[in-house]
Motif scaffolding. Sequence first.
Motif, PDB file in Angstrom:
ATOM      1  N   ALA A 189     -11.219   0.438  13.520  1.00  0.00           N
ATOM      2  CA  ALA A 189     -11.493   1.270  12.350  1.00  0.00           C
ATOM      3  C   ALA A 189     -10.451   2.387  12.224  1.00  0.00           C
ATOM      4  O   ALA A 189      -9.953   2.666  11.121  1.00  0.00           O
ATOM      5  N   ARG A 190     -10.113   3.015  13.344  1.00  0.00           N
ATOM      6  CA  ARG A 190      -9.112   4.101  13.301  1.00  0.00           C
ATOM      7  C   ARG A 190      -7.739   3.563  12.891  1.00  0.00           C
ATOM      8  O   ARG A 190      -7.026   4.198  12.112  1.00  0.00           O
ATOM      9  N   ASP A 191      -7.363   2.386  13.411  1.00  0.00           N
ATOM     10  CA  ASP A 191      -6.078   1.785  13.033  1.00  0.00           C
ATOM     11  C   ASP A 191      -6.052   1.445  11.551  1.00  0.00           C
ATOM     12  O   ASP A 191      -5.026   1.647  10.866  1.00  0.00           O
ATOM     13  N   THR A 192      -7.174   0.943  11.043  1.00  0.00           N
ATOM     14  CA  THR A 192      -7.259   0.590   9.627  1.00  0.00           C
ATOM     15  C   THR A 192      -7.086   1.825   8.745  1.00  0.00           C
ATOM     16  O   THR A 192      -6.355   1.812   7.749  1.00  0.00           O
ATOM     17  N   LEU A 193      -7.754   2.928   9.131  1.00  0.00           N
ATOM     18  CA  LEU A 193      -7.633   4.163   8.357  1.00  0.00           C
ATOM     19  C   LEU A 193      -6.229   4.752   8.459  1.00  0.00           C
ATOM     20  O   LEU A 193      -5.695   5.269   7.480  1.00  0.00           O
ATOM     21  N   ARG A 194      -5.630   4.645   9.627  1.00  0.00           N
ATOM     22  CA  ARG A 194      -4.267   5.164   9.804  1.00  0.00           C
ATOM     23  C   ARG A 194      -3.291   4.418   8.899  1.00  0.00           C
ATOM     24  O   ARG A 194      -2.440   5.025   8.233  1.00  0.00           O
ATOM     25  N   ASP A 195      -3.416   3.096   8.833  1.00  0.00           N
ATOM     26  CA  ASP A 195      -2.537   2.306   7.969  1.00  0.00           C
ATOM     27  C   ASP A 195      -2.791   2.627   6.502  1.00  0.00           C
ATOM     28  O   ASP A 195      -1.848   2.646   5.689  1.00  0.00           O
ATOM     29  N   ALA A 196      -4.065   2.888   6.150  1.00  0.00           N
ATOM     30  CA  ALA A 196      -4.395   3.160   4.750  1.00  0.00           C
ATOM     31  C   ALA A 196      -3.817   4.490   4.293  1.00  0.00           C
ATOM     32  O   ALA A 196      -3.480   4.655   3.107  1.00  0.00           O
ATOM     33  N   ARG A 197      -3.710   5.465   5.202  1.00  0.00           N
ATOM     34  CA  ARG A 197      -3.209   6.784   4.805  1.00  0.00           C
ATOM     35  C   ARG A 197      -1.773   6.716   4.289  1.00  0.00           C
ATOM     36  O   ARG A 197      -1.364   7.564   3.492  1.00  0.00           O
ATOM     37  N   ALA A 198      -1.036   5.728   4.715  1.00  0.00           N
ATOM     38  CA  ALA A 198       0.351   5.586   4.242  1.00  0.00           C
ATOM     39  C   ALA A 198       0.400   5.212   2.769  1.00  0.00           C
ATOM     40  O   ALA A 198       1.423   5.388   2.113  1.00  0.00           O
ATOM     41  N   SER A 199      -0.727   4.690   2.237  1.00  0.00           N
ATOM     42  CA  SER A 199      -0.763   4.246   0.838  1.00  0.00           C
ATOM     43  C   SER A 199      -1.468   5.227  -0.086  1.00  0.00           C
ATOM     44  O   SER A 199      -1.605   4.948  -1.275  1.00  0.00           O
ATOM     45  N   GLY A 200      -1.972   6.353   0.462  1.00  0.00           N
ATOM     46  CA  GLY A 200      -2.560   7.360  -0.396  1.00  0.00           C
ATOM     47  C   GLY A 200      -4.071   7.462  -0.295  1.00  0.00           C
ATOM     48  O   GLY A 200      -4.724   6.631   0.345  1.00  0.00           O
ATOM     49  N   PRO A 201      -4.644   8.487  -0.952  1.00  0.00           N
ATOM     50  CA  PRO A 201      -6.089   8.749  -0.877  1.00  0.00           C
ATOM     51  C   PRO A 201      -6.959   7.589  -1.360  1.00  0.00           C
ATOM     52  O   PRO A 201      -8.021   7.340  -0.811  1.00  0.00           O
ATOM     53  N   ALA A 202      -6.505   6.890  -2.412  1.00  0.00           N
ATOM     54  CA  ALA A 202      -7.317   5.781  -2.940  1.00  0.00           C
ATOM     55  C   ALA A 202      -7.466   4.680  -1.895  1.00  0.00           C
ATOM     56  O   ALA A 202      -8.556   4.110  -1.724  1.00  0.00           O
ATOM     57  N   ALA A 203      -6.377   4.394  -1.181  1.00  0.00           N
ATOM     58  CA  ALA A 203      -6.431   3.364  -0.147  1.00  0.00           C
ATOM     59  C   ALA A 203      -7.341   3.782   1.003  1.00  0.00           C
ATOM     60  O   ALA A 203      -8.071   2.967   1.572  1.00  0.00           O
ATOM     61  N   VAL A 204      -7.320   5.088   1.335  1.00  0.00           N
ATOM     62  CA  VAL A 204      -8.183   5.590   2.401  1.00  0.00           C
ATOM     63  C   VAL A 204      -9.649   5.448   2.006  1.00  0.00           C
ATOM     64  O   VAL A 204     -10.483   5.004   2.803  1.00  0.00           O
ATOM     65  N   SER A 205      -9.974   5.801   0.758  1.00  0.00           N
ATOM     66  CA  SER A 205     -11.359   5.668   0.289  1.00  0.00           C
ATOM     67  C   SER A 205     -11.809   4.221   0.326  1.00  0.00           C
ATOM     68  O   SER A 205     -12.934   3.911   0.745  1.00  0.00           O
TER      69      SER A 205
END
Length: 303
Positions: free
Chosen positions: A34-50
């Motif tokens: 889960a942490r790795d998934t969120l870390r990768d999503a942060r590179a694409s912006g807030p929408a990807a993190v949500s």
Amino acid sequence: MSSRADEGRMIRAAVHALPADFRAEYGDEVLLVARDTLRDARASGPAAVSGARGRILVDLVATAATEHARKGFTMRTTAPGIGYGIAAAVGLPLYLASFGSMGFWQLVEGAHEAFGVRSAAWFHPVIAITGGLLTTIALLGLVGRLGLGTRGGAIARAAVIVAGGAFTLAPLSMFADGRILRNSVQVVIDTLATIGWAIGVVGITALLVSLGVIALRRRSLGAWSIAPLITGVVLVAWVAYAAVSSALGVSYFVSAGALTAQLLIWALVLACAAMGAGLAIAPRDHAGHASTRHHHVGTAAHA
């Protein structure tokens, strides 16, 4: 930083919904993925993190439901269990509908007319008191199902009796007739009733949430173990809605007739029905049963 800390707490809370044995074996791995998934999503912006947060939570809930279902159990019913189940399904919805549902009171008024009852000022407090009593009985049944031990069970039952007693007795004030009571006596009665309602509502809500968390972690109500917690959350939302409406000066008839109020009442009805089903139908674990578990933690695990 605070947002990431909130993410961590949210995901850890969701992981706790998994069965204890599954969590012990795969919990650390689930958190890491889960942490790795969120870390990768942060590179694409807030929408990807949500979006990643939503997928992780959905995956964890689906995995928890699947793993709980894999744990084999048979179902049995008992007379006390059925009684507690009926009390849970009826009590709290009846109590709150008597204060916050225009549709409920339209049915009551229709019944008055059908039976030719012209004055039924006593009807409201009787309904509320009955609902409070049934709610107290249901919570005592829930405490009994949690297996809290002698000391823990005694403390929980005492808390239920105090909160349930206040919840049940507060509507007695509605029997007081202001036309024949002195103003000072009426003020005292109204003040005591307000205190009783506050103790009852806060206490019942806190008990549903805390006992609900225990029931979910211990799977005390089988497939319906999450129902007490959901009931508590819906009750929090109902109280918050009523408090905000009052603070904004919205009249009772407007707030009680609003779509939000009706949705909250129906959500409470469904949650209480699920809790009642869990209390009425008890799970009995198969002795020596060992289910075959597949290593699966949803999309988040395969991201």
